[in-house]
Every structure is written in structure tokens, then in C-alpha cells.
Motif scaffolding. Structure first.
Motif, PDB file in Angstrom:
ATOM      1  N   ASP A   1       1.000  -1.360   0.025  1.00  0.00           N
ATOM      2  CA  ASP A   1       0.058   0.056   0.155  1.00  0.00           C
ATOM      3  C   ASP A   1       0.817   1.165  -0.084  1.00  0.00           C
ATOM      4  O   ASP A   1       1.988   1.468   0.564  1.00  0.00           O
ATOM      5  CB  ASP A   1      -0.930  -0.005   1.218  1.00  0.00           C
ATOM      6  N   ASN A   2       0.322   2.357  -0.714  1.00  0.00           N
ATOM      7  CA  ASN A   2       1.195   3.632  -0.717  1.00  0.00           C
ATOM      8  C   ASN A   2       0.524   4.487   0.239  1.00  0.00           C
ATOM      9  O   ASN A   2      -0.862   4.481   0.163  1.00  0.00           O
ATOM     10  CB  ASN A   2       0.966   3.938  -2.263  1.00  0.00           C
ATOM     11  N   LEU A   3       1.108   5.434   1.001  1.00  0.00           N
ATOM     12  CA  LEU A   3       0.510   6.195   2.026  1.00  0.00           C
ATOM     13  C   LEU A   3       0.959   7.573   1.650  1.00  0.00           C
ATOM     14  O   LEU A   3       2.161   7.784   1.024  1.00  0.00           O
ATOM     15  CB  LEU A   3       0.940   6.011   3.463  1.00  0.00           C
ATOM     16  N   ARG A  30      -3.761   4.355  -0.809  1.00  0.00           N
ATOM     17  CA  ARG A  30      -3.952   3.884  -2.129  1.00  0.00           C
ATOM     18  C   ARG A  30      -3.321   2.295  -1.946  1.00  0.00           C
ATOM     19  O   ARG A  30      -2.083   1.715  -1.648  1.00  0.00           O
ATOM     20  CB  ARG A  30      -3.233   4.717  -3.049  1.00  0.00           C
ATOM     21  N   GLU A  31      -4.084   1.664  -2.693  1.00  0.00           N
ATOM     22  CA  GLU A  31      -3.633   0.215  -3.142  1.00  0.00           C
ATOM     23  C   GLU A  31      -2.856   0.042  -4.301  1.00  0.00           C
ATOM     24  O   GLU A  31      -3.041   0.522  -5.277  1.00  0.00           O
ATOM     25  CB  GLU A  31      -4.933  -0.706  -3.282  1.00  0.00           C
ATOM     26  N   TYR A  32      -1.527  -0.593  -4.175  1.00  0.00           N
ATOM     27  CA  TYR A  32      -0.569  -0.520  -5.412  1.00  0.00           C
ATOM     28  C   TYR A  32      -1.051  -1.677  -6.406  1.00  0.00           C
ATOM     29  O   TYR A  32      -0.749  -1.524  -7.602  1.00  0.00           O
ATOM     30  CB  TYR A  32       0.659  -0.926  -4.850  1.00  0.00           C
ATOM     31  N   ASP A  33      -1.870  -2.603  -5.938  1.00  0.00           N
ATOM     32  CA  ASP A  33      -2.144  -3.762  -6.836  1.00  0.00           C
ATOM     33  C   ASP A  33      -3.573  -3.594  -7.586  1.00  0.00           C
ATOM     34  O   ASP A  33      -4.120  -4.532  -8.148  1.00  0.00           O
ATOM     35  CB  ASP A  33      -2.098  -5.201  -6.233  1.00  0.00           C
ATOM     36  N   VAL A  34      -4.100  -2.426  -7.042  1.00  0.00           N
ATOM     37  CA  VAL A  34      -5.394  -2.064  -8.065  1.00  0.00           C
ATOM     38  C   VAL A  34      -5.143  -1.382  -9.483  1.00  0.00           C
ATOM     39  O   VAL A  34      -4.712  -0.342  -9.285  1.00  0.00           O
ATOM     40  CB  VAL A  34      -6.524  -1.450  -7.020  1.00  0.00           C
ATOM     41  N   PRO A  35      -5.821  -1.979 -10.499  1.00  0.00           N
ATOM     42  CA  PRO A  35      -5.628  -1.211 -11.779  1.00  0.00           C
ATOM     43  C   PRO A  35      -6.052   0.140 -11.572  1.00  0.00           C
ATOM     44  O   PRO A  35      -7.106   0.576 -11.233  1.00  0.00           O
ATOM     45  CB  PRO A  35      -5.954  -2.210 -12.823  1.00  0.00           C
TER      46      PRO A  35
END
Length: 114
Positions: A1-3, A30-35
Motif C-alpha cells: 500500500d502507498n501512503l 492507495r492500493e498498489y495492486d488495483v489497476p
């Protein structure tokens, strides 16, 4: 996850003053693995299988801006399906070899969505 954390996150000692204080400075997660296209649909509440009317607002010197109507939740799309399966002889635990394995059945199914 990105913060994404605001600038006033650290105490005078150089770290977070407490766990509660660090969470209060959190602005976005933000989720890094969600397109990207999936994230946009989630944020704009655009759902699959729902009909929308799209209109374009044209502005001078810029690209048109799309606007979605309220979703039509009652009318559902009727998907069309074409499926097929080819059965052939083969050695155990091996992929079929077109040079030696024979096809013994071809199945297909067509659905018009009803």
C-alpha cells in the motif's frame, strides 16, 4: 500500500508523537495492486452490468467532458456466450500432441442471453 502523509507528521524528537497522531495525519491510502481503471470505477461508483447514458459536454479549447446519467439498475444486459471444448486422446499427465493424438469430440454452446 502507498501512503500519503501530511507534512506536520513528526514531533520535535524526529518521530511520530503517538500512533493516534500518525493516523490523524494520514491523508490517503492507495492500493498498489488495483489497476487505475478499476480504481476510477470504484471512486465514481461505476458498476459493471449497469446501463449508463453518457453525454459529452464540449468546452472550447479542451477535450470533451463525459457525464454519466443515473444508473439504470432495473434493466440488465443480456450477455451472449459462445463456448467450445475439444476432447482428444493423450498420454496421462501430458498435453495433447497434434501429430499423434486424435480428436474424438468437439462440443459447443451458443447462448443469446435469454
Amino acid at each position: 500500500d502507498n501512503l500519503l502523509i501530511s507534512q506536520n507528521q513528526f514531533s520535535a524528537s524526529g518521530g511520530f508523537s503517538s500512533v493516534a497522531d500518525s493516523w490523524s495525519n494520514l491523508e490517503q491510502l492507495r492500493e498498489y495492486d488495483v489497476p487505475y481503471n478499476v480504481r476510477v470505477c470504484m471512486d465514481l461508483d461505476i458498476r459493471a452490468g449497469t446501463w449508463y447514458t453518457v453525454t459529452l459536454e464540449y468546452q472550447e479549447g479542451g477535450p470533451p467532458i463525459p457525464h454519466l446519467s443515473d444508473p439504470d439498475m432495473e434493466t440488465k444486459g443480456n450477455p451472449r456466450v459462445l463456448a467450445f471444448d475439444i476432447e482428444c486422446s493423450k498420454a496421462p499427465l501430458k498435453f495433447p500432441n497434434p501429430d499423434i493424438d486424435e480428436i474424438y469430440m468437439i462440443s459447443y454452446m451458443v447462448s443469446d442471453g435469454n
